[in-house]
Design an enzyme around this catalytic site. Structure first.
Site, PDB file in Angstrom:
ATOM      1  N   ASN A  35       0.876  -1.178   0.000  1.00  0.00           N
ATOM      2  CA  ASN A  35       0.000   0.000   0.000  1.00  0.00           C
ATOM      3  C   ASN A  35       0.914   1.228   0.000  1.00  0.00           C
ATOM      4  O   ASN A  35       1.476   1.569   1.032  1.00  0.00           O
ATOM      5  CB  ASN A  35      -0.896  -0.027   1.245  1.00  0.00           C
ATOM      6  CG  ASN A  35      -1.748   1.225   1.372  1.00  0.00           C
ATOM      7  OD1 ASN A  35      -1.786   2.061   0.461  1.00  0.00           O
ATOM      8  ND2 ASN A  35      -2.428   1.368   2.498  1.00  0.00           N
ATOM      9  N   LYS A  65       0.157   4.227  -0.301  1.00  0.00           N
ATOM     10  CA  LYS A  65      -0.489   5.420   0.269  1.00  0.00           C
ATOM     11  C   LYS A  65      -0.233   6.633  -0.646  1.00  0.00           C
ATOM     12  O   LYS A  65      -0.201   6.473  -1.860  1.00  0.00           O
ATOM     13  CB  LYS A  65      -0.012   5.632   1.713  1.00  0.00           C
ATOM     14  CG  LYS A  65      -0.186   4.353   2.550  1.00  0.00           C
ATOM     15  CD  LYS A  65       0.027   4.538   4.023  1.00  0.00           C
ATOM     16  CE  LYS A  65      -0.181   3.186   4.716  1.00  0.00           C
ATOM     17  NZ  LYS A  65      -0.085   3.279   6.169  1.00  0.00           N
ATOM     18  N   HIS A  71      -9.548   1.215   4.932  1.00  0.00           N
ATOM     19  CA  HIS A  71      -8.270   1.453   5.622  1.00  0.00           C
ATOM     20  C   HIS A  71      -8.489   2.412   6.794  1.00  0.00           C
ATOM     21  O   HIS A  71      -9.285   3.347   6.692  1.00  0.00           O
ATOM     22  CB  HIS A  71      -7.240   2.024   4.643  1.00  0.00           C
ATOM     23  CG  HIS A  71      -5.855   1.975   5.211  1.00  0.00           C
ATOM     24  ND1 HIS A  71      -5.395   2.902   6.104  1.00  0.00           N
ATOM     25  CD2 HIS A  71      -4.847   1.081   5.036  1.00  0.00           C
ATOM     26  CE1 HIS A  71      -4.159   2.575   6.457  1.00  0.00           C
ATOM     27  NE2 HIS A  71      -3.797   1.486   5.825  1.00  0.00           N
ATOM     28  N   GLU A  83      -6.841   4.802   7.838  1.00  0.00           N
ATOM     29  CA  GLU A  83      -6.614   6.227   7.545  1.00  0.00           C
ATOM     30  C   GLU A  83      -7.854   6.841   6.899  1.00  0.00           C
ATOM     31  O   GLU A  83      -8.186   8.009   7.147  1.00  0.00           O
ATOM     32  CB  GLU A  83      -5.368   6.368   6.644  1.00  0.00           C
ATOM     33  CG  GLU A  83      -4.092   6.110   7.458  1.00  0.00           C
ATOM     34  CD  GLU A  83      -2.947   5.478   6.692  1.00  0.00           C
ATOM     35  OE1 GLU A  83      -2.954   5.502   5.441  1.00  0.00           O
ATOM     36  OE2 GLU A  83      -2.021   4.957   7.359  1.00  0.00           O
ATOM     37  N   GLU A 134      -5.189  -4.717  10.614  1.00  0.00           N
ATOM     38  CA  GLU A 134      -4.188  -3.669  10.808  1.00  0.00           C
ATOM     39  C   GLU A 134      -4.481  -2.924  12.113  1.00  0.00           C
ATOM     40  O   GLU A 134      -5.304  -1.996  12.120  1.00  0.00           O
ATOM     41  CB  GLU A 134      -4.231  -2.672   9.648  1.00  0.00           C
ATOM     42  CG  GLU A 134      -3.945  -3.297   8.299  1.00  0.00           C
ATOM     43  CD  GLU A 134      -3.386  -2.270   7.307  1.00  0.00           C
ATOM     44  OE1 GLU A 134      -2.367  -2.576   6.689  1.00  0.00           O
ATOM     45  OE2 GLU A 134      -3.953  -1.171   7.182  1.00  0.00           O
ATOM     46  N   GLY A 142       2.693   2.535  10.790  1.00  0.00           N
ATOM     47  CA  GLY A 142       3.652   3.625  10.609  1.00  0.00           C
ATOM     48  C   GLY A 142       4.339   4.063  11.895  1.00  0.00           C
ATOM     49  O   GLY A 142       4.984   5.103  11.943  1.00  0.00           O
ATOM     50  N   SER A 156       3.586  -1.861  10.396  1.00  0.00           N
ATOM     51  CA  SER A 156       5.032  -1.931  10.617  1.00  0.00           C
ATOM     52  C   SER A 156       5.618  -3.312  10.333  1.00  0.00           C
ATOM     53  O   SER A 156       6.553  -3.742  10.996  1.00  0.00           O
ATOM     54  CB  SER A 156       5.390  -1.484  12.038  1.00  0.00           C
ATOM     55  OG  SER A 156       5.028  -0.119  12.213  1.00  0.00           O
TER      56      SER A 156
END
Ligand code: 13P
Length: 255
Positions: free
Chosen positions: A10, A12, A96, A98, A168, A174, A214
């Site tokens: 991904n 992003k 996702h 985010e 996730e 991250g 991560s």
């Protein structure tokens, strides 16, 4: 192992069209004709075409990071499933964290996208996962169940094999913090149980459940050694061919 592992990158909001093409050229060269692991790259919309043009005759697949669940029309700034199919995308990341956090996407909206993707021959990679606050409050499994059941509402049993789920944990994305293999396996096994109830045991046994947060070459092997971790959805480590390829190699041990 009956489930073919998947390593999906991904990207992003990273890589312009030229940078994306250069990165995927390196990935394609490294992977060659080895099909033991299903490799998927998910560039931003603006790099889909240039990346797609480098994938012809390779086994590497293309995914998008989002879609809008209508065929066409007055939806300024949005992208349809048909537009993605036209660029030979076969996967789409949906739900996702985010997008849930920054764009207020809820389970009902994500569910519309999941069903729309399936109806338009795109395979959803449905993301679920708890925040740190939710984990600390002992709510992890409750949150994952709600997101999963909400995201999959109305999906027919016959379409179950098209699904990919990504667990996730938000606190691991991250941040350099990874769930321990045991923590991840507990949630992955729980997800498979819910899938078995939602569809049936055979279908649930076939659905790939990826870990994301991560994941990198130094911690991938122990995560991928878990019974229900069928691959990874990779952010940071997918932006360089070397680390991404190392993750593909780690997943190969599972195949
Ligand atoms: P990182 O690998 O950068 O933590 O990102 C994970 C992720 O969000 C993939 O979708």
């Amino acid at each position: 192992m009956q489930r073919k592992p998947i390593i999906a990158g991904n990207w992003k909001m990273n890589k312009n069209a030229a940078e994306g093409a250069a990165l995927v050229e390196e990935i394609v060269a490294a992977v060659g004709q080895d099909h033991a692991v299903e490799v998927v790259v998910c560039p931003p919309f603006t790099a889909l075409e240039s990346v797609s043009s480098k994938l012809e005759s390779s086994g590497v697949k293309l995914g998008a990071q989002n879609l809008y669940p209508e065929a066409s029309g007055a939806y300024t700034g949005e992208i349809s499933a048909e537009m993605l199919r036209h660029l030979f995308a076969s996967y789409v990341i949906l739900g996702h964290s985010e997008r849930r956090a920054y764009f207020a996407e809820d389970d009902a909206f994500i569910n519309r996208k999941v069903r729309h993707a399936i109806a338009n021959q795109l395979r959803p990679i449905l993301c679920v996962g708890e925040t740190l606050e939710e984990r600390d409050g002992g709510k992890t499994l409750e949150v994952v169940r709600r997101q999963l059941e909400g995201g999959l509402e109305g999906v027919e049993n016959g379409d179950a094999p098209l699904l990919v789920i990504a667990y996730e944990p938000v606190w691991a994305i991250g941040t350099g913090k990874t769930a321990t293999p045991e923590m991840a396996q507990e949630v992955h096994a729980f997800i498979r149980q819910i899938l078995a109830k939602r569809f049936n045991k055979t279908a649930a046994g076939k659905i790939r459940i990826l870990y994301g947060g991560s994941m990198k070459p130094s911690n991938a092997a122990e995560l991928l050694a878990q019974a229900d971790i069928d691959g990874g959805l990779i952010g940071g480590a997918s932006l360089e061919a070397k680390s991404f390829f190392e993750l593909i190699q780690a997943a190969k041990q599972r195949s």
